[in-house]
Write an enzyme that holds these catalytic residues in place. Structure first.
Site, PDB file in Angstrom:
ATOM      1  N   LYS A 195     -22.961 -48.359 -88.122  1.00 44.53           N
ATOM      2  CA  LYS A 195     -21.929 -47.285 -89.017  1.00 44.53           C
ATOM      3  C   LYS A 195     -20.363 -48.043 -89.265  1.00 44.53           C
ATOM      4  CE  LYS A 195     -24.081 -43.292 -90.122  1.00 44.53           C
ATOM      5  NZ  LYS A 195     -24.172 -42.878 -91.726  1.00 44.53           N
TER       6      LYS A 195
ATOM      7  N   SER B 210     -32.778 -42.146 -82.665  1.00 43.90           N
ATOM      8  CA  SER B 210     -33.136 -42.771 -84.020  1.00 43.90           C
ATOM      9  C   SER B 210     -34.063 -43.465 -83.957  1.00 43.90           C
ATOM     10  CB  SER B 210     -32.230 -42.114 -85.043  1.00 43.90           C
ATOM     11  OG  SER B 210     -30.907 -43.157 -84.632  1.00 43.90           O
TER      12      SER B 210
HETATM   13  N1  PMP Z   1     -29.486 -43.150 -86.152  1.00 43.33           N
HETATM   14  C1  PMP Z   1     -27.830 -42.943 -85.914  1.00 43.33           C
HETATM   15  C2  PMP Z   1     -27.962 -42.774 -84.508  1.00 43.33           C
HETATM   16  C3  PMP Z   1     -27.250 -42.029 -86.280  1.00 43.33           C
HETATM   17  O1  PMP Z   1     -25.380 -41.625 -86.324  1.00 43.33           O
HETATM   18  C4  PMP Z   1     -27.399 -42.911 -88.061  1.00 43.33           C
HETATM   19  C5  PMP Z   1     -26.173 -41.899 -89.148  1.00 43.33           C
HETATM   20  N2  PMP Z   1     -25.983 -40.760 -89.137  1.00 43.33           N
HETATM   21  C6  PMP Z   1     -28.520 -42.562 -88.574  1.00 43.33           C
HETATM   22  C7  PMP Z   1     -29.501 -42.732 -88.260  1.00 43.33           C
HETATM   23  C8  PMP Z   1     -28.943 -42.706 -89.664  1.00 43.33           C
HETATM   24  O2  PMP Z   1     -27.919 -43.551 -90.946  1.00 43.33           O
HETATM   25  P1  PMP Z   1     -27.523 -42.190 -92.464  1.00 43.33           P
HETATM   26  O3  PMP Z   1     -26.460 -41.661 -92.046  1.00 43.33           O
HETATM   27  O4  PMP Z   1     -26.875 -44.199 -93.012  1.00 43.33           O
HETATM   28  O5  PMP Z   1     -28.953 -42.213 -93.259  1.00 43.33           O
END
Ligand code: PMP
Length: 326
Positions: A46, A274
């Site tokens: 981010k 994630s």
């Molecule tokens: N993994 C984590 C730990 C995140 O903080 C985010 C952002 N919400 C994502 C994956 C996914 O990224 P995006 O918002 O670009 O889909």
């Protein structure tokens, strides 16, 4: 381009150009490469959108120097935006429902941001409403809205996509990434598809998330513990464009959690849930390509590990599945 071999003038110059590392457990014939986003200064993917959105709002004239960004966020986006705002002479206010992780709020505050808490029972919706109320009370404030801002997608179209394409000399068979706002996958996929329209694009969500509503399905939905990806209301995820996606994979929490622990033990990656989900899905896609089940332009898969497990130690990410408590 960022280089780590000469002095830099600001921490913002260290954002992006993260390493792309092979996942050892993938099949030899179809390597999986993971982009390690915890190498960013705020330790997550981010930081890319924090910088791109703050710069973009200043360049467009939506914000003046000294102005304020007010974003409802509980997570990595707040840290990335606080980091960029602090260095670009902007004020940052984050509206966070009370129950969210104190570690992340502490980091946002350390970077100079103000935190406004909203009642847990009002959920993210309450935080969004409060952010807009606060912005309306001030003339030089903007709510960037990562869930709706094209700048979120553009950040990845301009940085993540070209970095991956360059590192693999354009030979990307499939891109497999988790979707929260979906900015990462949409921006990366758009860049890669413009160069190879037959690149396979696979979106990853936790089982229980309902991104597939956007594909016309009527999933049951349910709670999930994997953090940062997935949605309970696909209408809010305005950036997710089903037309770019060949396949949507749901990964059970338990598989993501086991993969987080395997990645640390066997491959030395200190990554969070994630990333675990993305790795499980990317390895499955690679196995399917190796088995001749999928038609792709190149025998390679790219995924992303968005942040570090250190941010989730208090939630027992390395404990048993039952103990893990996001
Ligand atoms: N993994 C984590 C730990 C995140 O903080 C985010 C952002 N919400 C994502 C994956 C996914 O990224 P995006 O918002 O670009 O889909």
């Amino acid at each position: 381009m960022t280089t780590h071999r000469e002095p830099l003038s600001s921490v913002l110059e260290t954002i992006g150009e993260t390493p792309l590392v092979e996942v050892a457990a993938a099949p030899d014939a179809v390597p999986v490469y993971a982009k390690l986003e915890s190498f960013n200064p705020g330790a997550s993917v981010k930081d890319r959108i924090g910088l791109y959105i703050c710069r973009g709002l200043l360049q467009r004239g939506d914000l003046e120097s000294g102005g304020t960004i007010i974003e409802p966020t509980a997570g990595n986006t707040g840290i990335g935006m606080a980091l960029a705002a602090g260095q670009l002479d902007l004020e940052a206010v984050f509206v966070v429902p009370e129950r969210f992780s104190v570690e992340k709020q502490d980091l946002m505050a350390a970077l100079g941001a103000e935190i406004v808490n909203t009642p847990t029972e009002e959920g993210m919706g309450g935080a969004i409403d409060r952010a807009h109320e606060l912005a309306a009370e001030q003339d030089d404030a903007v709510v960037p809205q990562q869930f709706a801002s094209e700048l979120n997608v553009e950040a990845h179209y301009e940085t993540t996509g070209p970095e991956i394409h360059g590192a693999l000399d354009g030979e990307v068979g499939a891109v497999v990434m988790g979707c929260g706002t979906a900015g990462t996958l949409m921006g990366t996929a758009r860049y890669l598809l413009e160069r190879r329209p037959d690149t396979r694009v696979v979106a990853v969500e936790p089982e229980g998330s309902v991104f597939r509503q956007a594909l016309g399905d009527e999933p049951d939905g349910g709670e999930y513990r994997t953090e940062g990806i997935g949605t309970h209301d696909a209408d809010r995820n305005e950036l997710f464009d089903p037309a770019l996606v060949d396949e949507l994979v749901g990964v059970p929490d338990e598989a993501a959690h086991a993969e987080v622990q395997r990645l640390a033990r066997e491959e030395g990656h200190l990554v969070a849930s994630s990333a675990g989900a993305a790795s499980v899905a990317a390895r499955d896609v690679a196995e399917a390509i190796a088995a001749g089940e999928l038609d792709v332009p190149y025998d390679s898969v790219v995924t992303m590990f968005p942040d570090s497990s250190e941010r989730y130690l208090s939630k027992d990410i390395y404990g048993s599945f039952a103990e893990w408590n996001p």
